[in-house]
Write a protein that holds these residues in place. Structure first.
Motif, PDB file in Angstrom:
ATOM      1  N   ALA A 482      44.784  47.575  27.711  1.00 25.99           N
ATOM      2  CA  ALA A 482      43.473  46.939  27.613  1.00 25.99           C
ATOM      3  C   ALA A 482      43.555  45.510  28.112  1.00 25.99           C
ATOM      4  CB  ALA A 482      42.979  46.960  26.161  1.00 25.99           C
ATOM      5  N   GLY A 483      42.393  44.961  28.468  1.00 21.60           N
ATOM      6  CA  GLY A 483      42.327  43.558  28.847  1.00 21.60           C
ATOM      7  C   GLY A 483      42.451  43.267  30.323  1.00 21.60           C
ATOM      8  N   ARG A 484      42.600  44.300  31.142  1.00 27.78           N
ATOM      9  CA  ARG A 484      42.610  44.106  32.597  1.00 27.78           C
ATOM     10  C   ARG A 484      42.022  45.343  33.266  1.00 27.78           C
ATOM     11  NH1 ARG A 484      48.911  43.777  34.336  1.00 27.78           N
ATOM     12  NH2 ARG A 484      48.852  42.158  32.731  1.00 27.78           N
ATOM     13  N   ILE A 485      41.678  45.207  34.526  1.00 25.81           N
ATOM     14  CA  ILE A 485      41.151  46.332  35.301  1.00 25.81           C
ATOM     15  C   ILE A 485      42.255  46.801  36.226  1.00 25.81           C
ATOM     16  CG2 ILE A 485      39.385  47.075  36.941  1.00 25.81           C
ATOM     17  CD1 ILE A 485      37.542  44.927  35.818  1.00 25.81           C
ATOM     18  N   ALA A 486      42.896  47.894  35.830  1.00 27.96           N
ATOM     19  CA  ALA A 486      44.032  48.429  36.579  1.00 27.96           C
ATOM     20  C   ALA A 486      44.167  49.912  36.236  1.00 27.96           C
ATOM     21  CB  ALA A 486      45.318  47.685  36.222  1.00 27.96           C
ATOM     22  N   PRO A 487      44.721  50.720  37.131  1.00 27.49           N
ATOM     23  CA  PRO A 487      44.911  52.145  36.838  1.00 27.49           C
ATOM     24  C   PRO A 487      45.714  52.339  35.549  1.00 27.49           C
ATOM     25  CG  PRO A 487      45.254  51.742  39.166  1.00 27.49           C
ATOM     26  CD  PRO A 487      45.125  50.394  38.523  1.00 27.49           C
ATOM     27  N   GLY A 488      45.245  53.271  34.729  1.00 25.07           N
ATOM     28  CA  GLY A 488      45.897  53.555  33.468  1.00 25.07           C
ATOM     29  C   GLY A 488      45.353  52.773  32.295  1.00 25.07           C
ATOM     30  N   TYR A 489      44.518  51.769  32.574  1.00 22.40           N
ATOM     31  CA  TYR A 489      43.933  50.973  31.499  1.00 22.40           C
ATOM     32  C   TYR A 489      42.591  51.557  31.065  1.00 22.40           C
ATOM     33  CZ  TYR A 489      47.422  47.267  31.646  1.00 22.40           C
ATOM     34  OH  TYR A 489      48.588  46.568  31.536  1.00 22.40           O
ATOM     35  N   ARG A 490      42.177  51.196  29.857  1.00 20.49           N
ATOM     36  CA  ARG A 490      40.912  51.687  29.330  1.00 20.49           C
ATOM     37  C   ARG A 490      39.748  51.278  30.238  1.00 20.49           C
ATOM     38  NH1 ARG A 490      41.742  49.434  23.242  1.00 20.49           N
ATOM     39  NH2 ARG A 490      42.951  51.165  22.367  1.00 20.49           N
ATOM     40  N   ALA A 491      38.793  52.150  30.336  1.00 20.80           N
ATOM     41  CA  ALA A 491      37.591  51.851  31.116  1.00 20.80           C
ATOM     42  C   ALA A 491      36.579  51.146  30.223  1.00 20.80           C
ATOM     43  CB  ALA A 491      37.012  53.121  31.713  1.00 20.80           C
ATOM     44  N   ASP A 492      36.936  49.942  29.805  1.00 19.65           N
ATOM     45  CA  ASP A 492      36.036  49.035  29.086  1.00 19.65           C
ATOM     46  C   ASP A 492      35.719  47.908  30.056  1.00 19.65           C
ATOM     47  OD1 ASP A 492      36.478  50.694  26.923  1.00 19.65           O
ATOM     48  OD2 ASP A 492      37.816  49.305  25.884  1.00 19.65           O
ATOM     49  N   LEU A 493      34.458  47.794  30.482  1.00 17.79           N
ATOM     50  CA  LEU A 493      34.096  46.945  31.615  1.00 17.79           C
ATOM     51  C   LEU A 493      32.780  46.228  31.344  1.00 17.79           C
ATOM     52  CD1 LEU A 493      34.757  49.746  34.234  1.00 17.79           C
ATOM     53  CD2 LEU A 493      36.291  47.801  33.811  1.00 17.79           C
ATOM     54  N   THR A 494      32.665  44.999  31.857  1.00 19.82           N
ATOM     55  CA  THR A 494      31.433  44.225  31.725  1.00 19.82           C
ATOM     56  C   THR A 494      31.046  43.668  33.093  1.00 19.82           C
ATOM     57  OG1 THR A 494      32.050  43.555  29.471  1.00 19.82           O
ATOM     58  CG2 THR A 494      30.299  42.302  30.553  1.00 19.82           C
ATOM     59  N   ALA A 495      29.787  43.852  33.486  1.00 20.03           N
ATOM     60  CA  ALA A 495      29.285  43.339  34.766  1.00 20.03           C
ATOM     61  C   ALA A 495      28.216  42.285  34.500  1.00 20.03           C
ATOM     62  CB  ALA A 495      28.704  44.460  35.615  1.00 20.03           C
ATOM     63  N   PHE A 496      28.394  41.116  35.126  1.00 25.27           N
ATOM     64  CA  PHE A 496      27.468  39.997  34.991  1.00 25.27           C
ATOM     65  C   PHE A 496      26.727  39.745  36.298  1.00 25.27           C
ATOM     66  CE2 PHE A 496      30.946  39.057  32.039  1.00 25.27           C
ATOM     67  CZ  PHE A 496      30.271  38.718  30.878  1.00 25.27           C
ATOM     68  N   GLY A 497      25.548  39.134  36.179  1.00 28.11           N
ATOM     69  CA  GLY A 497      24.795  38.741  37.357  1.00 28.11           C
ATOM     70  C   GLY A 497      25.300  37.465  37.984  1.00 28.11           C
ATOM     71  N   LEU A 498      26.315  36.850  37.393  1.00 24.12           N
ATOM     72  CA  LEU A 498      26.976  35.679  37.966  1.00 24.12           C
ATOM     73  C   LEU A 498      28.457  35.752  37.622  1.00 24.12           C
ATOM     74  CD1 LEU A 498      27.470  33.951  35.210  1.00 24.12           C
ATOM     75  CD2 LEU A 498      25.223  33.009  35.680  1.00 24.12           C
ATOM     76  N   ASP A 499      29.232  34.863  38.180  1.00 18.15           N
ATOM     77  CA  ASP A 499      30.665  34.838  37.910  1.00 18.15           C
ATOM     78  C   ASP A 499      30.905  34.013  36.650  1.00 18.15           C
ATOM     79  OD1 ASP A 499      33.407  34.473  37.807  1.00 18.15           O
ATOM     80  OD2 ASP A 499      33.625  34.086  39.950  1.00 18.15           O
ATOM     81  N   PRO A 500      31.340  34.617  35.548  1.00 15.92           N
ATOM     82  CA  PRO A 500      31.488  33.869  34.296  1.00 15.92           C
ATOM     83  C   PRO A 500      32.613  32.850  34.331  1.00 15.92           C
ATOM     84  CG  PRO A 500      32.416  36.066  34.054  1.00 15.92           C
ATOM     85  CD  PRO A 500      31.727  36.036  35.393  1.00 15.92           C
ATOM     86  N   VAL A 501      33.471  32.922  35.334  1.00  9.98           N
ATOM     87  CA  VAL A 501      34.553  31.945  35.476  1.00  9.98           C
ATOM     88  C   VAL A 501      34.088  30.725  36.254  1.00  9.98           C
ATOM     89  CG1 VAL A 501      36.820  31.523  36.520  1.00  9.98           C
ATOM     90  CG2 VAL A 501      36.384  33.644  35.256  1.00  9.98           C
ATOM     91  N   ALA A 502      33.376  30.944  37.352  1.00 15.42           N
ATOM     92  CA  ALA A 502      33.002  29.846  38.241  1.00 15.42           C
ATOM     93  C   ALA A 502      31.677  29.189  37.893  1.00 15.42           C
ATOM     94  CB  ALA A 502      32.952  30.356  39.685  1.00 15.42           C
ATOM     95  N   ALA A 503      30.764  29.921  37.266  1.00 12.80           N
ATOM     96  CA  ALA A 503      29.439  29.371  36.959  1.00 12.80           C
ATOM     97  C   ALA A 503      29.539  28.316  35.858  1.00 12.80           C
ATOM     98  CB  ALA A 503      28.499  30.488  36.519  1.00 12.80           C
ATOM     99  N   PRO A 504      28.628  27.341  35.829  1.00 11.33           N
ATOM    100  CA  PRO A 504      28.612  26.351  34.742  1.00 11.33           C
ATOM    101  C   PRO A 504      28.440  27.032  33.389  1.00 11.33           C
ATOM    102  CG  PRO A 504      27.178  25.656  36.545  1.00 11.33           C
ATOM    103  CD  PRO A 504      27.588  27.068  36.840  1.00 11.33           C
ATOM    104  N   ALA A 505      28.997  26.409  32.345  1.00 13.88           N
ATOM    105  CA  ALA A 505      28.984  27.016  31.017  1.00 13.88           C
ATOM    106  C   ALA A 505      27.572  27.297  30.523  1.00 13.88           C
ATOM    107  CB  ALA A 505      29.722  26.108  30.032  1.00 13.88           C
ATOM    108  N   ASP A 506      26.628  26.381  30.778  1.00 10.41           N
ATOM    109  CA  ASP A 506      25.277  26.618  30.280  1.00 10.41           C
ATOM    110  C   ASP A 506      24.624  27.810  30.954  1.00 10.41           C
ATOM    111  OD1 ASP A 506      25.102  25.301  32.729  1.00 10.41           O
ATOM    112  OD2 ASP A 506      23.377  24.093  32.155  1.00 10.41           O
ATOM    113  N   GLU A 507      25.007  28.104  32.196  1.00  2.00           N
ATOM    114  CA  GLU A 507      24.486  29.285  32.872  1.00  2.00           C
ATOM    115  C   GLU A 507      25.143  30.556  32.335  1.00  2.00           C
ATOM    116  OE1 GLU A 507      24.524  29.020  37.108  1.00  2.00           O
ATOM    117  OE2 GLU A 507      23.690  26.986  37.130  1.00  2.00           O
ATOM    118  N   VAL A 508      26.424  30.466  31.997  1.00  2.77           N
ATOM    119  CA  VAL A 508      27.120  31.621  31.426  1.00  2.77           C
ATOM    120  C   VAL A 508      26.469  32.033  30.107  1.00  2.77           C
ATOM    121  CG1 VAL A 508      29.312  32.428  30.446  1.00  2.77           C
ATOM    122  CG2 VAL A 508      29.303  31.087  32.562  1.00  2.77           C
ATOM    123  N   ALA A 509      26.022  31.063  29.315  1.00  2.30           N
ATOM    124  CA  ALA A 509      25.401  31.362  28.027  1.00  2.30           C
ATOM    125  C   ALA A 509      24.146  32.209  28.185  1.00  2.30           C
ATOM    126  CB  ALA A 509      25.068  30.065  27.297  1.00  2.30           C
TER     127      ALA A 509
END
Length: 527
Positions: A482-509
């Motif tokens: 768990a915790g990464r997207i790789a073969p053999g890992y759980r298919a637990d996935l989240t898709a955002f309309g922006l990049d939660p790493v690069a976008a400003p924190a107030d936009e991530v909220a």
């Protein structure tokens, strides 16, 4: 290759897999990731079959599924019952809210009250009795470790004076032995909770599914649940009889002072309880209470002269219980807020030797001195922290938390960045219903802590994401699946309309959540 159940394409994928950090497509079969790559890669292309559901994410950013590393979605349904007082800021607003509060079987039940609302006054039923018209009232303070109850509630529970408990807990009384209505810690609150009106099993089941679905809509795919009521396995199994849980749940039963070998054996036996998307995993301890309640275990008394006692009257009995569970392969999570509490837990894990590395965690860690910070990485103790809690403090230290601790200790608030920089694993969560469950708010506040914590403890966007994904997986002992997207890992996935790493924190909220997948099942999809 057998056909996939689900293929996601057209995404900007942050895999958190060092071998392949970026991709654009992922294929899933039987709840497991079977291929990761670009849209045209053979592994992804060949996984498509006539019954494969293909979803074009149209440029959304896909990450490993977000996990709330500390939550109470089942017990919290009881905690978050009645009138929501989280917006109350002063005594006048509290009195107005209680005067107009809905009655449940004659009771006023409320929750989420900030200690700061009392303006420094002692918590006393005399402040509210006249607006209740004689009704019994149970008002849970935001921290979940204390409550204010009315005289009628005290009478209903048969409380006429102080009580003695096996754990640190207090029926607060005045100089004449009269209960003030302030109940501190679980055993004292339980006296009144035993006579409160309770929702039916069917109502709890319906509310649980609604809550978990709402959590999934914020991007959550899982939660580390820090409690386990008697009927919770039955409740979760009942939900799975009719379909799938919206979230993957990992539950930790409590291990409380006074536990004997029979109780330890019972916790060990519970580890076998599991369903498709839930399982019992670990045990939850309390080493102290809260700063505002005067029950955080501190190396020096707080500014009210309190806080020098552990939740376990005999701290060595705690250590012995942890050792016995560790010997049976049971992971532990310990609530420890004050510096003395954190130190004792670290010392306990140190006594386990090398086998204790990455097997135990500490919850909350609100104020610790410099010499404590590096020990987390040295001993392999996971720090589990809840950035939204910083909102209950103020940058000028005029809040009850800061005033209790005094300036020096308040300046050491929520050292998330210091712990990360020291090499520790830091898992992030909300502690719902103590703070809102919205996973985006956890990500945002981790980057811009509020109040006493200040900007110096802010994480980078990547660190925050890791706290809700890869570091959460380490905290659960699941880093190999768990915790990464790789073969053999759980298919637990989240898709955002922006990049939660690069976008400003107030936009991530406020980030749009495009898709949530738990165990290969789409649990939320935007319109």
């Amino acid at each position: 290759m057998p056909a996939a159940d689900l293929i996601l394409t057209g995404a900007h994928i942050r895999t958190l897999d060092p071998d392949r950090p970026r991709a654009t497509a992922v294929a899933v079969r039987d709840g497991v990731i079977v291929a990761v790559g670009d849209h045209g890669d053979a592994d992804v292309r060949d996984a498509r079959g006539p019954r494969t559901e293909v979803i074009d994410l149209a440029g959304a950013t896909l990450t490993p599924g977000l996990v709330d590393s500390h939550s109470h979605p089942v017990w919290g349904l009881e905690m978050a019952t009645g009138t929501d007082l989280s917006a109350v800021r002063d005594l006048d607003a509290l009195r107005a809210a209680l005067h107009g509060a809905e009655r449940t079987e004659g009771w006023v039940v409320a929750w989420g009250l900030d200690h700061n609302a009392f303006g420094g006054r002692p918590v006393d039923r005399a402040l509210i009795e006249d607006v209740l018209d004689g009704a019994p009232a149970f008002i849970r303070l935001y921290d979940g470790h204390s409550a204010l109850v009315s005289g009628a509630a005290l009478r209903a529970a048969g409380i006429e004076g102080p009580r003695e408990f096996v754990q640190r807990s207090t029926v607060v009384c005045d100089a004449d032995g009269r209960p003030t209505g302030h109940l501190v810690e679980h055993a004292a609150m339980d006296l009144v909770q035993a006579v409160l009106p309770r929702p039916s099993y069917a109502e709890r089941r319906t509310r649980l599914v609604e809550l978990l679905s709402a959590m999934a809509a914020t991007g959550l795919t899982g939660a580390h649940v820090m409690d386990l009521g008697d009927d919770v396995p039955k409740l979760l199994a009942s939900v799975e009889e009719d379909g799938e849980l919206p979230l993957r749940l990992r539950l930790a039963p409590w291990c409380m002072p006074g536990v004997g070998q029979e109780g330890i054996d019972g916790i060990i036996a519970l580890q076998a309880e599991a369903g498709r998307l839930w399982r019992v995993g670990g045990a939850k301890f309390f080493m102290d209470g809260t700063v505002e309640g005067g029950t955080a275990w501190l190396e020096q008394a707080d500014c009210h002269g309190q806080g020098t006692d552990a939740f376990w009257p005999d701290p060595e009995a705690y250590t012995d219980a942890v050792r016995r569970l560790h010997a049976a392969g049971v992971r532990t999570a310990t609530h420890a807020i004050g510096d003395a509490a954190v130190r004792h837990v670290l010392d306990t894990v140190a006594s386990l030797g090398e086998s204790g590395r990455l097997a135990h965690r500490i919850e909350h860690i609100e104020s610790v001195p410099d010499d404590t910070v590096p020990r987390f990485a040295e001993l392999g103790v996971i720090a589990s922290m809840q950035p939204p809690h910083t909102a209950y403090t103020r940058a000028d230290h005029s809040d009850e938390w800061s005033k209790r601790l005094g300036g020096t200790r308040a300046a050491r608030a929520w050292r998330t960045r210091d712990l990360r920089d020291a090499g520790a694993y830091v898992a992030l969560g909300s502690d719902w219903p103590i703070a809102h469950y919205d996973a985006r708010e956890v990500l945002a506040t981790a980057r811009t802590p509020r109040g006493a914590a200040g900007p110096a403890q802010g994480l980078t966007g990547l660190m925050a994401l890791e706290g809700c994904t890869s570091h959460a997986a380490v905290a659960a002992g699941e880093a190999d699946r768990a915790g990464r997207i790789a073969p053999g890992y759980r298919a637990d996935l989240t898709a955002f309309g922006l990049d939660p790493v690069a976008a400003p924190a107030d936009e991530v909220a406020q980030a749009p959540v495009r898709l949530t997948v738990a165990g290969g099942n789409v649990t939320y999809r935007d319109a």
